[in-house]
Design an enzyme around this catalytic site. Structure first.
Site, PDB file in Angstrom:
ATOM      1  N   MET A 339      -6.238  17.622   0.460  1.00  0.00           N
ATOM      2  CA  MET A 339      -5.588  18.565  -0.467  1.00  0.00           C
ATOM      3  C   MET A 339      -4.523  17.832  -1.287  1.00  0.00           C
ATOM      4  SD  MET A 339      -5.233  22.025  -0.997  1.00  0.00           S
ATOM      5  CE  MET A 339      -4.154  23.427  -0.764  1.00  0.00           C
ATOM      6  N   TRP A 342      -6.176  15.516  -3.746  1.00  0.00           N
ATOM      7  CA  TRP A 342      -6.781  16.280  -4.844  1.00  0.00           C
ATOM      8  C   TRP A 342      -5.765  16.445  -5.974  1.00  0.00           C
ATOM      9  CZ3 TRP A 342      -5.404  20.801  -7.310  1.00  0.00           C
ATOM     10  CH2 TRP A 342      -6.348  21.344  -8.177  1.00  0.00           C
ATOM     11  N   HIS A 343      -4.500  16.619  -5.564  1.00  0.00           N
ATOM     12  CA  HIS A 343      -3.470  16.841  -6.581  1.00  0.00           C
ATOM     13  C   HIS A 343      -3.184  15.586  -7.400  1.00  0.00           C
ATOM     14  CE1 HIS A 343      -2.661  20.621  -4.471  1.00  0.00           C
ATOM     15  NE2 HIS A 343      -2.150  21.000  -5.617  1.00  0.00           N
ATOM     16  N   GLY A 344      -3.323  14.431  -6.798  1.00  0.00           N
ATOM     17  CA  GLY A 344      -3.043  13.234  -7.581  1.00  0.00           C
ATOM     18  C   GLY A 344      -3.292  11.983  -6.776  1.00  0.00           C
ATOM     19  N   PHE A 489      -3.830  17.319 -12.639  1.00  0.00           N
ATOM     20  CA  PHE A 489      -4.603  17.308 -11.406  1.00  0.00           C
ATOM     21  C   PHE A 489      -6.052  17.650 -11.688  1.00  0.00           C
ATOM     22  CE2 PHE A 489      -0.307  18.987  -9.968  1.00  0.00           C
ATOM     23  CZ  PHE A 489       0.214  17.719  -9.926  1.00  0.00           C
TER      24      PHE A 489
END
Lengths: 489, 373
Positions: A339, A342-344, A489
């Site tokens: 998770m 996924w954001h960066g 993102f």
């Protein structure tokens, strides 16, 4: 195209709105596709083929999956879809990150690898549309959804402009039936859509963009010079910035879709009023949490395969109790690390994910042993404990490095650092005012007075005044000052 | 019924907003200068004999550079500072500020004075300006005041940061000794992963940017209310600031302590700026700017005394010329700030009348003569 631009609000949206509502169903689908590609092309036209490629591959594979009975072949087809989608995501988003991380390890081991400058541009919204197409193929693989045979409808589902670049992440079952229906032009949808757009714009251009300068200034300061008060203030302030920024975006997306008659799921529900970390993830970026829950976490811990499939969308870590402890724990931490990534493509995001996993894990261990009092006092206590824990997580999201994050977290819990105030007075005042204003708004929305205002004739002047203020402020502050944070993102 | 009501409420809200904005535009929108200085003080960025020699930042710098080139690039002196340099209290047409007066004095001795000033300029901004424009003007001397009140600020605003958009200037700034101190103050240099301003390929002139520029330009030309938005934003921001101060009992004379860590770091940066100037072969004149002493001001006396002493010591340590102008402007020559929104009055500790400018220019001129300029 940016939601907070005059081009979108005064040119693009009205033109598409009129064209859409005067057309027949098939023409409407073409209009949505053309509008969506135009919307995306305003950023960079050269990345449209990449998005279409990802969509077309999944369209073809899903059709094949639907027709194939042999389980081995079906599995292979699913793997092809995952490899293509994750390959695209991996190349554009993670290649440089993993290369640099590997090189750093090699350097620590005494090797000196040669660097080649890679200038890879991250295509806008790639994480969102890849997740959307992947979930579609997985649903077809699981026989939970029939493959869509109409390519135009399918392309509209993938590229639907209100949610294309930053969600909410839609499921095919939510949007495809609406795309196939001639949705009527209803005044309540239009009014409600405009209200949502205005509310979203207020959050973005008036609140988030105003806070951004203070947050940027705060995080620019040498981290060693920040006191505990400073670190907490920055955590709260960035927490509000990202909330207003992203919830504002989601509100504009939902409002824009509503103008065309589409109902999109809510993505936020007063997250800072959460009474536990789990509750927070029922209220924050709901479409992503439920996606991760359904397609990563549950399969990882074996809960999906245990045939308990009639699970409603629940936040991460809230799965069936029957799943055995160790696998659950590993699954929780691994899912949250994903998770974060996924954001960066940065270790700070992994740290952010692991911190949240630890919080959820801690809550899982402690909550059966500690019973908090019921009623308003218990609510205040729960929110009072959850809020700072969640706000502290934003430090990892915003700080430039893992080192800085750890230092700031250290300051936040070090009694010796509760010494001075090094930020500008407006920073502390803004954090305090926004926290109070957030809860006042929360109580108001959930109060009888709010219902009375909406139903009683005496409430009309209040409502008119409220709209007048919102519209005036949005008009004055509307400008493309900064990107939406989640565009990265 | 509800949907009918909601629609009407929305329309009525929009009409009320329009009325509010029209009233605000005609009655409350005020000029940016007035917001910064109050009604009594004017920001005079005038020319001297048609020459533009006083600029604010990166945007208008080409005007100063062109004027200098057209003058044949005579030996130059660079003066950087804050709003004290251009602002004249109780301004009347024909009055001149210290940079204009000193420009004439130096012109007579074949020296060309170039001035850069920004309101509330801090040392990080001075470092960027100095390291950006030094290669352009190659001055023999740099005049640098350090305003104690500005020492608490560290950020570099766009007006200055834009110098670094010019590749040739950026390389010079990056090569300076000040760079390690200022790079974190420049947005986009810290690489914050969750930074709100990080843009993915949008630095390119995209269709979005071009269309938005053209469309908002068109709206601004044909719709006065749209064109008034920057002023309205400024007015709101100023009103918020003034009301905050009123509510919290903050006045222009309220004591403001300087964070010891920030102070230490700023003084270290000052030393690096001095070294940057010296490395480039220019001489440096440091000065303590005029400060109002007829009433008790915002500086904490012990902190201010320490600063003056440290500043003087630093000048001696680095072989810089030093001038103390703290008391050269008498109390009657200082300004009062009256904000244009609520009409609240506050004593001004930064800006003064033309008489004050004359005194400052004369003191500097005398010092420069002593130094052989």
């Amino acid at each position: 195209m940016l939601f907070n631009s005059a081009t979108y609000l005064f040119l693009f949206l009205p033109v598409v709105f009129i064209l859409y509502h005067v057309s027949r169903l098939r023409a409407r689908q073409w209009i949505i596709l053309a509008a969506s590609l135009t919307f995306y092309g305003f950023w960079r036209i050269e990345f449209i083929p990449l998005m279409l490629l990802s969509a077309v591959v999944d369209y073809g594979l899903a059709l094949k999956l639907d027709q194939t009975r042999d389980q081995k072949t079906r599995k292979r087809l699913l793997y092809v879809s995952l490899i293509v989608n994750l390959g695209i995501l991996g190349f554009f988003k993670y290649l440089v990150f993993f290369r640099d991380s590997l090189w750093s390890i090699a350097e620590m081991a005494g090797y000196t690898p040669s660097y080649v400058d890679l200038n890879i541009i991250l295509p806008l919204g790639i994480s969102f549309y890849i997740f959307q197409t992947m979930s579609y193929t997985i649903d077809v693989y699981r026989r939970e959804k029939k493959a869509e045979s109409d390519l135009l409808v399918y392309m509209c589902f993938v590229t639907f402009f209100p949610q294309l670049v930053a969600g909410p992440i839609l499921r095919a079952s939510e949007i495809i039936p609406q795309l196939k229906t001639k949705l009527l032009l209803r005044s309540e949808n239009v009014v409600s859509g405009i209200q949502r757009i205005l509310g979203g714009l207020f959050m973005k251009v008036v609140l988030a963009d105003s806070i951004a300068g203070l947050v940027d200034k705060g995080f620019e300061r040498p981290v060693n010079m920040l006191s505990a008060f400073d670190s907490w203030t920055l955590a709260f302030l960035f927490g509000f910035q990202i909330y207003f920024d992203f919830a504002g975006y989601s509100a504009i997306a939902i409002g824009s879709a509503l103008l065309f008659g589409f109902k999109i799921r809510e993505n936020f529900n007063y997250p800072y009023a959460a009474t536990s970390p789990r509750d927070f993830w029922r209220r924050w970026h709901i479409s992503l949490s439920s996606w991760i829950q359904e397609y990563i976490y549950l399969p990882m811990i074996g809960a999906y395969r245990s045939k308990n499939e009639n699970t409603p969308n629940r936040p991460l870590g809230d799965e069936q109790k029957a799943v055995i402890g160790r696998r659950r724990t590993w699954g929780l931490f691994l899912t949250w690390a994903i998770m974060g990534l996924w954001h960066g493509a940065n270790w700070t995001f992994v740290l952010w994910g692991l911190y949240l996993a630890a919080i959820v894990y801690g809550y899982r261990l402690l909550s059966p042993r500690i019973s908090l009092p019921k009623g308003p006092f218990g609510w205040c206590l729960s929110v009072g404990l959850t809020l700072p824990l969640m706000m502290a997580s934003w430090i990892a999201f915003r700080a430039p490095s893992v080192g800085d994050t750890l230092i700031m977290w250290g300051h936040m819990i070090n009694p010796m650092r509760f010494t001075g105030f090094g930020l500008s007075p407006n920073t502390y005042i803004s954090a305090m005012v926004l926290t109070i204003a957030f809860f006042l708004r929360y109580f108001w929305v959930h109060s009888q007075a709010s219902v009375w205002t909406k139903t009683n004739i005496a409430g009309v002047p209040l409502q008119v005044g409220y709209h007048a203020i919102v519209i005036s402020f949005v008009f004055i502050f509307l400008q493309v000052k900064s990107q939406f944070i989640y565009f990265q993102f | 019924m509800t949907r009918f009501r909601d629609g009407l409420v929305l329309i009525a809200g929009a009409l009320a907003a329009y009325a509010l904005l029209m009233i605000a535009q005609s009655r409350f929108a005020i000029k940016t200068d007035e917001l910064a200085f109050g009604t009594e003080t004017a920001n005079v960025l005038g020319t001297v004999d048609g020459l533009i020699a006083h600029c604010i930042g990166a945007k208008d710098s080409p005007d100063c550079e062109n004027a200098y080139s057209e003058s044949g690039k005579p030996p130059s002196i660079l003066w950087v500072g804050n709003s004290q340099l251009p602002a004249i209290n109780r301004f009347e047409i024909g009055q001149e500020n210290a940079p204009q007066i000193l420009f004439r004095q130096l012109q007579g001795r074949n020296r060309y004075l170039i001035t850069y000033s920004q309101p509330n300029a801090n040392l990080s901004e001075h470092a960027v300006v100095i390291n950006s424009v030094m290669p352009i003007y190659q001055p023999d001397l740099v005049i640098l005041p350090v305003v104690f009140d500005d020492i608490r600020e560290q950020g570099v605003r766009e007006i200055v940061q834009d110098f670094t958009k010019r590749a040739d200037l950026l390389s010079h700034v990056k090569a300076s000794k000040s760079w390690p101190f200022i790079k974190n103050n420049l947005s986009g240099q810290t690489g914050a992963p969750g930074g709100g301003t990080a843009i993915l390929g949008l630095e390119k002139d995209t269709l979005q940017k071009k269309t938005e520029r053209a469309f908002t330009g068109f709206l601004g030309m044909h719709w006065s209310l749209w064109a008034a938005r920057p002023k309205l934003r400024g007015t709101l921001s100023s009103a918020k600031h003034i009301l905050r101060n009123k509510i919290l009992g903050i006045h222009s004379y309220t004591k403001r302590r300087v964070n010891p860590q920030i102070y230490k770091e700023r003084m270290a940066l000052l030393e690096q700026i001095i070294m940057d100037i010296q490395v480039s072969g220019a001489q440096i004149l440091l000065y303590i700017p005029p400060y109002r002493d007829d009433i008790d001001g915002p500086y904490v006396a012990t902190e201010y005394d320490r600063f003056k002493s440290d500043f003087r010591a630093l000048a001696a340590k680095t072989d810089s010329e030093f001038l103390d102008m703290e008391r050269i402007v008498p109390g009657v020559q200082w300004a009062t700030v009256t904000d244009t929104i609520f009409g609240f009055k506050e004593p001004d500790f930064m800006h003064f009348t033309e008489q004050g400018h004359i005194a400052m220019a004369q003191a500097l001129d005398a010092k420069l003569k002593d130094m052989g300029y």
